[in-house]
Write a protein that holds these residues in place. Structure first.
Motif, PDB file in Angstrom:
ATOM      1  N   ALA A   1       0.836  -1.212   0.000  1.00 22.56           N
ATOM      2  CA  ALA A   1       0.000   0.000   0.000  1.00 22.56           C
ATOM      3  C   ALA A   1       0.865   1.255   0.000  1.00 22.56           C
ATOM      4  CB  ALA A   1      -0.944  -0.006   1.205  1.00 22.56           C
ATOM      5  N   ASP A   2       1.928   1.261   0.807  1.00 19.63           N
ATOM      6  CA  ASP A   2       2.827   2.412   0.864  1.00 19.63           C
ATOM      7  C   ASP A   2       3.559   2.597  -0.461  1.00 19.63           C
ATOM      8  OD1 ASP A   2       4.212   4.528   2.546  1.00 19.63           O
ATOM      9  OD2 ASP A   2       5.928   3.331   1.863  1.00 19.63           O
ATOM     10  N   ALA A   3       4.041   1.513  -1.052  1.00 18.46           N
ATOM     11  CA  ALA A   3       4.805   1.599  -2.299  1.00 18.46           C
ATOM     12  C   ALA A   3       3.945   2.112  -3.455  1.00 18.46           C
ATOM     13  CB  ALA A   3       5.394   0.235  -2.642  1.00 18.46           C
ATOM     14  N   LEU A   4       2.673   1.765  -3.458  1.00 23.17           N
ATOM     15  CA  LEU A   4       1.800   2.167  -4.553  1.00 23.17           C
ATOM     16  C   LEU A   4       1.148   3.532  -4.345  1.00 23.17           C
ATOM     17  CD1 LEU A   4       0.118  -1.254  -5.376  1.00 23.17           C
ATOM     18  CD2 LEU A   4       1.891  -0.063  -6.676  1.00 23.17           C
ATOM     19  N   ARG A   5       1.338   4.111  -3.158  1.00 20.81           N
ATOM     20  CA  ARG A   5       0.782   5.444  -2.872  1.00 20.81           C
ATOM     21  C   ARG A   5       1.678   6.504  -3.515  1.00 20.81           C
ATOM     22  NH1 ARG A   5       2.068   8.689   1.446  1.00 20.81           N
ATOM     23  NH2 ARG A   5       3.111   6.938   2.441  1.00 20.81           N
ATOM     24  N   PRO A   6       1.116   7.356  -4.369  1.00 20.48           N
ATOM     25  CA  PRO A   6       1.949   8.391  -5.002  1.00 20.48           C
ATOM     26  C   PRO A   6       2.606   9.296  -3.952  1.00 20.48           C
ATOM     27  CG  PRO A   6      -0.221   8.289  -6.015  1.00 20.48           C
ATOM     28  CD  PRO A   6      -0.278   7.432  -4.789  1.00 20.48           C
ATOM     29  N   GLN A   7       3.901   9.527  -4.139  1.00 23.93           N
ATOM     30  CA  GLN A   7       4.645  10.426  -3.257  1.00 23.93           C
ATOM     31  C   GLN A   7       5.584  11.262  -4.112  1.00 23.93           C
ATOM     32  OE1 GLN A   7       6.368   8.638   0.283  1.00 23.93           O
ATOM     33  NE2 GLN A   7       4.922   6.953   0.169  1.00 23.93           N
ATOM     34  N   HIS A   8       5.745  12.513  -3.752  1.00 22.90           N
ATOM     35  CA  HIS A   8       6.565  13.407  -4.566  1.00 22.90           C
ATOM     36  C   HIS A   8       8.056  13.148  -4.410  1.00 22.90           C
ATOM     37  CE1 HIS A   8       6.841  15.496  -0.712  1.00 22.90           C
ATOM     38  NE2 HIS A   8       7.893  16.098  -1.195  1.00 22.90           N
ATOM     39  N   ASP A   9       8.478  12.490  -3.339  1.00 23.15           N
ATOM     40  CA  ASP A   9       9.916  12.331  -3.088  1.00 23.15           C
ATOM     41  C   ASP A   9      10.390  10.880  -3.229  1.00 23.15           C
ATOM     42  OD1 ASP A   9       8.714  11.301  -0.812  1.00 23.15           O
ATOM     43  OD2 ASP A   9      10.160  12.195   0.557  1.00 23.15           O
ATOM     44  N   ARG A  10       9.652  10.083  -4.027  1.00 21.37           N
ATOM     45  CA  ARG A  10      10.035   8.681  -4.187  1.00 21.37           C
ATOM     46  C   ARG A  10       9.618   8.188  -5.565  1.00 21.37           C
ATOM     47  NH1 ARG A  10       7.302   4.406  -0.339  1.00 21.37           N
ATOM     48  NH2 ARG A  10       5.522   5.114  -1.510  1.00 21.37           N
ATOM     49  N   ARG A  11      10.457   7.325  -6.148  1.00 21.90           N
ATOM     50  CA  ARG A  11      10.145   6.661  -7.417  1.00 21.90           C
ATOM     51  C   ARG A  11      10.441   5.176  -7.235  1.00 21.90           C
ATOM     52  NH1 ARG A  11       8.999  11.141  -7.403  1.00 21.90           N
ATOM     53  NH2 ARG A  11       9.187  12.749  -8.977  1.00 21.90           N
ATOM     54  N   PRO A  12       9.417   4.349  -6.947  1.00 15.82           N
ATOM     55  CA  PRO A  12       9.635   2.915  -6.744  1.00 15.82           C
ATOM     56  C   PRO A  12       9.636   2.135  -8.063  1.00 15.82           C
ATOM     57  CG  PRO A  12       7.367   3.465  -6.246  1.00 15.82           C
ATOM     58  CD  PRO A  12       8.059   4.763  -6.614  1.00 15.82           C
ATOM     59  N   PHE A  13      10.322   1.001  -8.049  1.00 15.73           N
ATOM     60  CA  PHE A  13      10.432   0.126  -9.209  1.00 15.73           C
ATOM     61  C   PHE A  13      10.123  -1.313  -8.825  1.00 15.73           C
ATOM     62  CE2 PHE A  13      13.285   3.630 -10.028  1.00 15.73           C
ATOM     63  CZ  PHE A  13      13.129   3.901 -11.371  1.00 15.73           C
ATOM     64  N   ALA A  14       9.578  -2.053  -9.760  1.00 16.13           N
ATOM     65  CA  ALA A  14       9.531  -3.510  -9.663  1.00 16.13           C
ATOM     66  C   ALA A  14      10.821  -4.017 -10.291  1.00 16.13           C
ATOM     67  CB  ALA A  14       8.330  -4.063 -10.412  1.00 16.13           C
ATOM     68  N   VAL A  15      11.472  -4.956  -9.634  1.00 15.86           N
ATOM     69  CA  VAL A  15      12.657  -5.596 -10.190  1.00 15.86           C
ATOM     70  C   VAL A  15      12.173  -6.887 -10.846  1.00 15.86           C
ATOM     71  CG1 VAL A  15      14.921  -6.602  -9.699  1.00 15.86           C
ATOM     72  CG2 VAL A  15      14.110  -4.639  -8.361  1.00 15.86           C
ATOM     73  N   THR A  16      12.370  -6.996 -12.163  1.00  7.22           N
ATOM     74  CA  THR A  16      11.919  -8.185 -12.880  1.00  7.22           C
ATOM     75  C   THR A  16      13.111  -8.926 -13.461  1.00  7.22           C
ATOM     76  OG1 THR A  16      11.607  -7.082 -15.016  1.00  7.22           O
ATOM     77  CG2 THR A  16       9.746  -7.044 -13.482  1.00  7.22           C
ATOM     78  N   ARG A  17      12.969 -10.245 -13.516  1.00  5.02           N
ATOM     79  CA  ARG A  17      13.975 -11.107 -14.144  1.00  5.02           C
ATOM     80  C   ARG A  17      13.215 -12.113 -14.995  1.00  5.02           C
ATOM     81  NH1 ARG A  17      17.642 -14.820 -10.395  1.00  5.02           N
ATOM     82  NH2 ARG A  17      15.612 -15.756 -10.152  1.00  5.02           N
ATOM     83  N   ASP A  18      13.541 -12.153 -16.267  1.00  6.98           N
ATOM     84  CA  ASP A  18      12.839 -13.035 -17.206  1.00  6.98           C
ATOM     85  C   ASP A  18      11.329 -12.817 -17.142  1.00  6.98           C
ATOM     86  OD1 ASP A  18      15.309 -14.175 -17.933  1.00  6.98           O
ATOM     87  OD2 ASP A  18      15.178 -15.623 -16.292  1.00  6.98           O
ATOM     88  N   GLY A  19      10.920 -11.541 -17.000  1.00  9.58           N
ATOM     89  CA  GLY A  19       9.507 -11.186 -16.999  1.00  9.58           C
ATOM     90  C   GLY A  19       8.774 -11.415 -15.692  1.00  9.58           C
ATOM     91  N   GLU A  20       9.458 -11.947 -14.693  1.00  6.13           N
ATOM     92  CA  GLU A  20       8.831 -12.228 -13.394  1.00  6.13           C
ATOM     93  C   GLU A  20       9.344 -11.252 -12.345  1.00  6.13           C
ATOM     94  OE1 GLU A  20       9.023 -15.759 -10.038  1.00  6.13           O
ATOM     95  OE2 GLU A  20       9.249 -16.302 -12.146  1.00  6.13           O
ATOM     96  N   ILE A  21       8.450 -10.741 -11.512  1.00  2.54           N
ATOM     97  CA  ILE A  21       8.860  -9.830 -10.439  1.00  2.54           C
ATOM     98  C   ILE A  21       9.605 -10.620  -9.371  1.00  2.54           C
ATOM     99  CG2 ILE A  21       8.059  -8.301  -8.592  1.00  2.54           C
ATOM    100  CD1 ILE A  21       5.748  -7.506 -10.452  1.00  2.54           C
TER     101      ILE A  21
END
Length: 186
Positions: free
Chosen positions: A50-70
């Motif tokens: 929930a925190d990671a998906l909440r828009p925030q002005h001071d953060r840019r989160p990423f999913a790390v994927t390998r071979d198309g899988e998170i």
């Protein structure tokens, strides 16, 4: 200045994708192993997602994927464009990705983008001072150890955390880049 920080960053081992609601199921699956959460600020996957998906002005989160899988997540944090400074952190990987080069390449992609595309002058890293695995990984980048900030933050329901601080500055980047590329076989 930091507008480009939400770019998709492809590598040979992993790809970093700007985090969005479409990643939620994959994040939950990757986070199923409790070892993932040993050193995170929360051990509650629902709270983290929930925190990671909440828009925030001071953060840019990423999913790390390998071979198309998170396989995990990482973020740019504490964005301070007026100082051309940011932090890389809130990083976790499913233990199946440990030792595969996924973390090393994720850090390389984030550092390269910060310094070469976004004009950063300083990139910081903070980890629990007791987290020897993370500290060894930061030293191996090599990021410069800058000290321990005692009782820096409250984590996991009120536990006081001492944080070990590391940084790479623009003048360090050419040698850090060369070291990371050598480790990754680029």
């Amino acid at each position: 200045m930091f507008e480009s920080l939400a770019a998709r960053l492809p590598g040979r081992i992993v790809t970093l994708e700007p985090l969005g609601p479409e990643h939620e199921a994959g994040l939950r699956a990757a986070a199923a192993d409790e070892r993932t959460w040993r050193w995170m600020w929360t051990r509650d996957v629902d709270v983290w997602v929930a925190d990671a998906l909440r828009p925030q002005h001071d953060r840019r989160p990423f999913a790390v994927t390998r071979d198309g899988e998170i396989v995990g997540s990482t973020s740019y944090l504490a964005l301070a464009p007026e100082h051309r400074r940011l932090e890389i952190g809130n990083t976790w990987l499913n233990p199946a990705a440990w030792g595969t080069g996924a973390n090393t390449e994720a850090k390389y992609l984030l550092l390269r983008h910060a310094f070469e595309e976004s004009g950063a002058l300083r990139v910081e890293f903070k980890t629990d001072a007791k987290n020897e695995r993370a500290r060894a990984a930061l030293a191996a980048i090599p990021a410069e150890f800058e000290g321990i900030h005692r009782q820096h933050m409250l984590v996991r329901g009120g536990e006081r955390r001492d944080s070990a601080w590391y940084a790479v500055i623009a003048e360090d980047w050419p040698s850090v880049r060369a070291a990371l590329e050598a480790r990754l076989g680029y």
